[in-house]
Design a protein around this motif. Structure first.
Motif, PDB file in Angstrom:
ATOM      1  N   ARG A  60       0.817  -1.213   0.000  1.00  0.00           N
ATOM      2  CA  ARG A  60       0.000   0.000   0.000  1.00  0.00           C
ATOM      3  C   ARG A  60       0.850   1.262   0.000  1.00  0.00           C
ATOM      4  N   LEU A  61       2.114   1.140   0.407  1.00  0.00           N
ATOM      5  CA  LEU A  61       3.009   2.292   0.390  1.00  0.00           C
ATOM      6  C   LEU A  61       3.656   2.500  -0.970  1.00  0.00           C
TER       7      LEU A  61
ATOM      8  N   VAL B 225      -2.306  -8.961  26.977  1.00  0.00           N
ATOM      9  CA  VAL B 225      -1.914  -7.563  26.899  1.00  0.00           C
ATOM     10  C   VAL B 225      -1.941  -7.170  25.427  1.00  0.00           C
ATOM     11  N   ALA B 226      -2.393  -5.957  25.148  1.00  0.00           N
ATOM     12  CA  ALA B 226      -2.456  -5.482  23.765  1.00  0.00           C
ATOM     13  C   ALA B 226      -2.048  -4.024  23.716  1.00  0.00           C
ATOM     14  N   ALA B 227      -1.383  -3.657  22.624  1.00  0.00           N
ATOM     15  CA  ALA B 227      -1.088  -2.254  22.344  1.00  0.00           C
ATOM     16  C   ALA B 227      -1.917  -1.858  21.133  1.00  0.00           C
ATOM     17  N   PRO B 228      -2.980  -1.095  21.331  1.00  0.00           N
ATOM     18  CA  PRO B 228      -3.828  -0.700  20.196  1.00  0.00           C
ATOM     19  C   PRO B 228      -3.054   0.151  19.189  1.00  0.00           C
ATOM     20  N   ALA B 229      -3.510   0.092  17.950  1.00  0.00           N
ATOM     21  CA  ALA B 229      -2.997   0.962  16.900  1.00  0.00           C
ATOM     22  C   ALA B 229      -4.000   2.079  16.654  1.00  0.00           C
ATOM     23  N   SER B 230      -3.512   3.205  16.201  1.00  0.00           N
ATOM     24  CA  SER B 230      -4.381   4.354  15.995  1.00  0.00           C
ATOM     25  C   SER B 230      -5.402   4.118  14.884  1.00  0.00           C
ATOM     26  N   ASP B 231      -5.176   3.108  14.034  1.00  0.00           N
ATOM     27  CA  ASP B 231      -6.121   2.817  12.956  1.00  0.00           C
ATOM     28  C   ASP B 231      -7.194   1.809  13.348  1.00  0.00           C
ATOM     29  N   GLY B 232      -7.227   1.425  14.634  1.00  0.00           N
ATOM     30  CA  GLY B 232      -8.249   0.501  15.108  1.00  0.00           C
ATOM     31  C   GLY B 232      -7.797  -0.935  15.242  1.00  0.00           C
TER      32      GLY B 232
ATOM     33  N   LEU C  40      -0.401   3.209  19.716  1.00  0.00           N
ATOM     34  CA  LEU C  40       0.737   3.553  18.870  1.00  0.00           C
ATOM     35  C   LEU C  40       0.293   3.675  17.411  1.00  0.00           C
ATOM     36  N   HIS C  41       1.131   4.291  16.615  1.00  0.00           N
ATOM     37  CA  HIS C  41       0.856   4.407  15.181  1.00  0.00           C
ATOM     38  C   HIS C  41       1.562   3.285  14.438  1.00  0.00           C
ATOM     39  N   ASP C  42       0.867   2.677  13.471  1.00  0.00           N
ATOM     40  CA  ASP C  42       1.572   1.816  12.541  1.00  0.00           C
ATOM     41  C   ASP C  42       1.623   2.494  11.179  1.00  0.00           C
ATOM     42  N   VAL C  43       2.450   1.950  10.318  1.00  0.00           N
ATOM     43  CA  VAL C  43       2.701   2.586   9.023  1.00  0.00           C
ATOM     44  C   VAL C  43       2.296   1.606   7.932  1.00  0.00           C
ATOM     45  N   ASP C  44       1.086   1.781   7.427  1.00  0.00           N
ATOM     46  CA  ASP C  44       0.545   0.910   6.388  1.00  0.00           C
ATOM     47  C   ASP C  44       0.170   1.671   5.121  1.00  0.00           C
ATOM     48  N   GLU C  45      -0.329   2.893   5.292  1.00  0.00           N
ATOM     49  CA  GLU C  45      -0.833   3.701   4.183  1.00  0.00           C
ATOM     50  C   GLU C  45       0.099   4.900   3.959  1.00  0.00           C
ATOM     51  N   PRO C  46       0.079   5.479   2.755  1.00  0.00           N
ATOM     52  CA  PRO C  46       0.928   6.652   2.511  1.00  0.00           C
ATOM     53  C   PRO C  46       0.759   7.763   3.551  1.00  0.00           C
ATOM     54  N   ALA C  47      -0.468   7.976   4.037  1.00  0.00           N
ATOM     55  CA  ALA C  47      -0.686   9.026   5.039  1.00  0.00           C
ATOM     56  C   ALA C  47       0.032   8.734   6.353  1.00  0.00           C
ATOM     57  N   ASP C  48       0.376   7.466   6.590  1.00  0.00           N
ATOM     58  CA  ASP C  48       1.037   7.086   7.839  1.00  0.00           C
ATOM     59  C   ASP C  48       2.527   7.407   7.841  1.00  0.00           C
ATOM     60  N   LEU C  49       3.070   7.769   6.696  1.00  0.00           N
ATOM     61  CA  LEU C  49       4.515   8.001   6.609  1.00  0.00           C
ATOM     62  C   LEU C  49       4.971   9.153   7.500  1.00  0.00           C
ATOM     63  N   VAL C  50       4.055  10.010   7.898  1.00  0.00           N
ATOM     64  CA  VAL C  50       4.416  11.117   8.806  1.00  0.00           C
ATOM     65  C   VAL C  50       4.870  10.599  10.162  1.00  0.00           C
TER      66      VAL C  50
END
Length: 204
Positions: A22-23, A133-140, A186-196
């Motif tokens: 996707r990137l 234990v889980a660390a959620p991602a900002s994308d759900g 936390l943030h993961d990096v999957d989509e172009p918008a996540d590159l920030v």
């Protein structure tokens, strides 16, 4: 069974057209593959620094990529195949296998630059008093899930790669009577918008 925690890293081979597809719209297939390789190395370094116990690199499509061999040599990780099935089936198998030999298991991917040694150590400590234990991602979704008890139902019938994953996992843990602790999102990096969310200098 030993008293340690097994850390399992799920990783795709950093091959153009296969990893971080996707990137590719922003980085191109080769650039996306180079970023995938950088993120894998970051994850391995964080795993080593956390010093929770042994590390397993669970590979797709198999263990044959040169970077996987390099990880085995450089970081002393065990290599395994993810095998067939959807993500939930693969994670369920890996966690069950790990819990046969270890007190607890933590499963992570390679998509979250903020998933550092401190977060991993916090997750490992949490599994001494919690079932999950889980660390959620900002994308759900989530970027980490750990277990101290077998819970194959936690991975069944989940709408993977959607914004419902963490909510479904939270509800499933409640239904199964599992003590769940959630870490910071936390943030993961999957989509172009996540590159920030990438650290400076990471873009190929």
């Amino acid at each position: 069974m030993t008293s340690d925690c097994l850390l399992i890293i799920f990783a795709k081979a950093p091959v153009a057209g296969y990893a971080k597809t996707r990137l590719a719209a922003r980085l191109g297939p080769d650039g996306a593959a180079r970023l995938a390789a950088r993120m894998l190395e970051h994850t391995l370094e964080a795993a080593r620094a956390a010093a929770l116990g042994p590390i397993e690199l669970c590979c797709a499509p198999d263990t044959g990529h040169p970077q996987f061999a390099l990880a085995h040599q450089r970081h002393a990780v065990h290599l395994s195949d993810q095998g067939e099935g959807d993500l939930g089936q693969r994670m369920a198998r890996a966690s069950a296998r790990g819990l046969e030999r270890h007190r607890s298991v933590i499963l992570i991917g390679t998509d979250a630059p903020g998933l550092d040694a401190g977060v991993l150590r916090q997750a490992g400590a949490s599994l001494r008093t919690h079932d999950v234990v889980a660390a959620p991602a900002s994308d759900g979704g989530y970027v980490l899930i750990g277990l101290s008890v077998p819970a194959p139902g936690l991975f069944a019938d989940v709408a993977w790669s959607t914004d419902a994953v963490m909510a479904q996992t939270r509800a499933r843990a409640d239904t199964l009577g599992l003590r769940l602790l959630e870490l910071a999102t936390l943030h993961d990096v999957d989509e172009p918008a996540d590159l920030v969310h990438l650290p400076s200098g990471w873009l190929p």
